[in-house]
Design an enzyme around this catalytic site. Structure first.
Site, PDB file in Angstrom:
ATOM      1  N   GLU A  50      19.506 -10.623 -51.263  1.00 35.63           N
ATOM      2  CA  GLU A  50      20.737 -11.397 -51.066  1.00 35.63           C
ATOM      3  C   GLU A  50      21.447 -11.637 -52.391  1.00 35.63           C
ATOM      4  O   GLU A  50      22.669 -11.525 -52.497  1.00 35.63           O
ATOM      5  CB  GLU A  50      20.411 -12.726 -50.390  1.00 35.63           C
ATOM      6  CG  GLU A  50      21.579 -13.676 -50.276  1.00 35.63           C
ATOM      7  CD  GLU A  50      21.170 -15.134 -50.408  1.00 35.63           C
ATOM      8  OE1 GLU A  50      21.850 -15.879 -51.133  1.00 35.63           O
ATOM      9  OE2 GLU A  50      20.168 -15.526 -49.765  1.00 35.63           O
ATOM     10  N   HIS A  51      20.677 -11.975 -53.434  1.00 37.30           N
ATOM     11  CA  HIS A  51      21.253 -12.201 -54.759  1.00 37.30           C
ATOM     12  C   HIS A  51      21.727 -10.896 -55.399  1.00 37.30           C
ATOM     13  O   HIS A  51      22.824 -10.818 -55.960  1.00 37.30           O
ATOM     14  CB  HIS A  51      20.223 -12.861 -55.670  1.00 37.30           C
ATOM     15  CG  HIS A  51      20.114 -14.336 -55.504  1.00 37.30           C
ATOM     16  ND1 HIS A  51      20.370 -15.227 -56.521  1.00 37.30           N
ATOM     17  CD2 HIS A  51      19.768 -15.092 -54.438  1.00 37.30           C
ATOM     18  CE1 HIS A  51      20.187 -16.474 -56.090  1.00 37.30           C
ATOM     19  NE2 HIS A  51      19.811 -16.417 -54.821  1.00 37.30           N
TER      20      HIS A  51
END
Length: 419
Positions: A50-51
């Site tokens: 996600e990051h």
């Protein structure tokens, strides 16, 4: 307002809801994969992806990704949960082509460069440390760990320090190849959007790739009961008390949601009134409900002085016992139904919330569920159904208690849950 759905040949689903009076549109690329799909050594990998997905592609640097959204007044973000990962953005509808191109690029073409991974690893390690320094949030993580100690569902979404420290670009790509597959993906848009125009924007980039994902385990996570104390030098004792609850697929989810409102879902709830207003034992006390595909969780949180911990727990248990004994009347249920109705309707008045609801319904139920259907099901719940849920799930022998703070296990009575 109308919802529409297109399924590509490879199984990827595109769903939209047109809301004509809006001038904005929210778009999300959803993957039916979260922290519960990770192997023990992969704990936190979904969150790491996600990051990392915003850190650059062959066409855009991380700065360019941020600038493209900022310069049109839009917003972009992502989140990871136990079962989902979502990459989303919101813009005025004139800029829909820009945002679809951007989301497609980062989702399909992120580089996961080693130097970016090392920088983002440090960011996430600081995020984990920040959680460790926030006891009212940490106790929720410990509660899940203690409730499901032998299942990935109990593990923290952010992962553990040792696993996050070990991830490599190769492990990220292997995880993507195993989980980010077309039948696992739902692309959703809500707001000022034409369905076919949106499909024409998104489908070409996603038509290739058709591997079917392996099924999640169909074995319901086994819960652990009892008292679990983590001693730490804090100003307060923080605790979560609760048990497993109906899943997102069970009809009991409707009376379960109303029971949550009655117990601790608002300021007029039983626990708020008894623990805070009548006794002044806690500033913060509430109940919370999580529903997953195969199980659920109801928890009750409070932060109290260490010397009043057991007193507070016993007062909460007394409130649970009252509901189990049937001490619930029609006016109280009606008030909870009206509260839930209001929350549902008020929560529907933004394209972001509509997009999230659209995608979750498709992933969980395989169809769009309109608000009238939900409100009807809520209105049909009876007192007997709410009491039945309390009796089935909240008996003392099924409860789990997690305590965090300046307290030793020996300072709680052995029969604190059952006596």
């Amino acid at each position: 307002m109308a919802d529409q759905k297109t399924v590509l040949a490879n199984g990827l689903r595109i769903v939209t809801e047109r809301i004509p009076h809006l001038k904005s549109v929210s778009v999300g690329i959803w993957v039916n994969t979260g922290s519960r799909d990770e192997k023990p050594e992969e704990s936190g990998l979904s969150h790491m992806i996600e990051h990392m997905i915003f850190k650059g592609t062959s066409r855009r640097t991380a700065r360019q990704i941020a600038k493209e959204i900022d310069q049109v007044g839009g917003m972009s973000n992502a989140f990871t949960s136990k079962e989902f990962t979502c990459f989303h953005a919101k813009v005025i509808s004139d800029h829909l082509p820009l945002v679809t191109d951007l989301l497609t690029d980062i989702f399909l073409n992120s580089l996961f460069a080693p130097e970016d991974l090392e920088r983002e690893r440090q960011v996430i390690l600081q995020e984990i440390r920040m959680l460790e320094d926030t006891p009212d949030e940490l106790v929720h993580v410990l509660f899940s760990l203690n409730l499901w100690p032998h299942d990935p569902l109990g593990l923290p979404v952010m992962g553990r320090m040792e696993t996050v420290s070990s991830f490599t670009p190769r492990e990220i790509r292997a995880y993507l190849e195993r989980n980010y597959l077309a039948p696992n993906i739902v692309i959703a848009a809500a707001g000022d959007v034409d369905h076919q125009a949106f499909v024409d924007l998104m489908a070409p980039a996603f038509e290739s790739g058709s591997s079917a994902p392996g099924p999640r385990s169909d074995q319901r996570p086994k819960a652990r009961t009892g008292v679990h104390v983590t001693t730490r030098n804090l100003e307060q004792v923080h605790f979560c008390l609760g048990s497993t609850f109906p899943s997102a697929l069970e009809d009991e989810r409707y009376p379960a949601a109303l029971l949550n409102v009655i117990l601790g879902g608002n300021m007029s709830s039983r626990l708020f009134q008894e623990i805070r207003e009548n006794r002044g034992l806690a500033y913060s006390v509430y109940s919370f409900l999580s529903a997953y595909l195969d199980t659920g969780m109801l928890g009750i949180y409070a932060g109290v002085d260490s010397g009043r911990t057991e007193e507070t727990i016993r007062l909460i248990l007394a409130e649970l016992d009252k509901v189990r004994r049937g001490e619930l009347d029609e006016p109280e249920l009606k008030a909870a139904q009206e509260h839930l109705k209001g929350s549902i309707i008020l929560g529907s008045e933004s394209p972001d919330s509509r997009m999230i609801r659209l995608a979750k319904n498709e992933i969980t139920y395989g169809r769009f569920i309109d608000f009238d259907e939900v409100l009807t099901r809520v209105a049909e719940v009876t007192v007997d159904q709410v009491v039945a849920v309390a009796r089935e799930y909240l008996s003392p022998e099924k409860l789990s208690l997690t305590v965090l703070g300046p307290l030793e296990s020996s300072e709680l009575s052995a029969d604190v849950l059952t006596g």
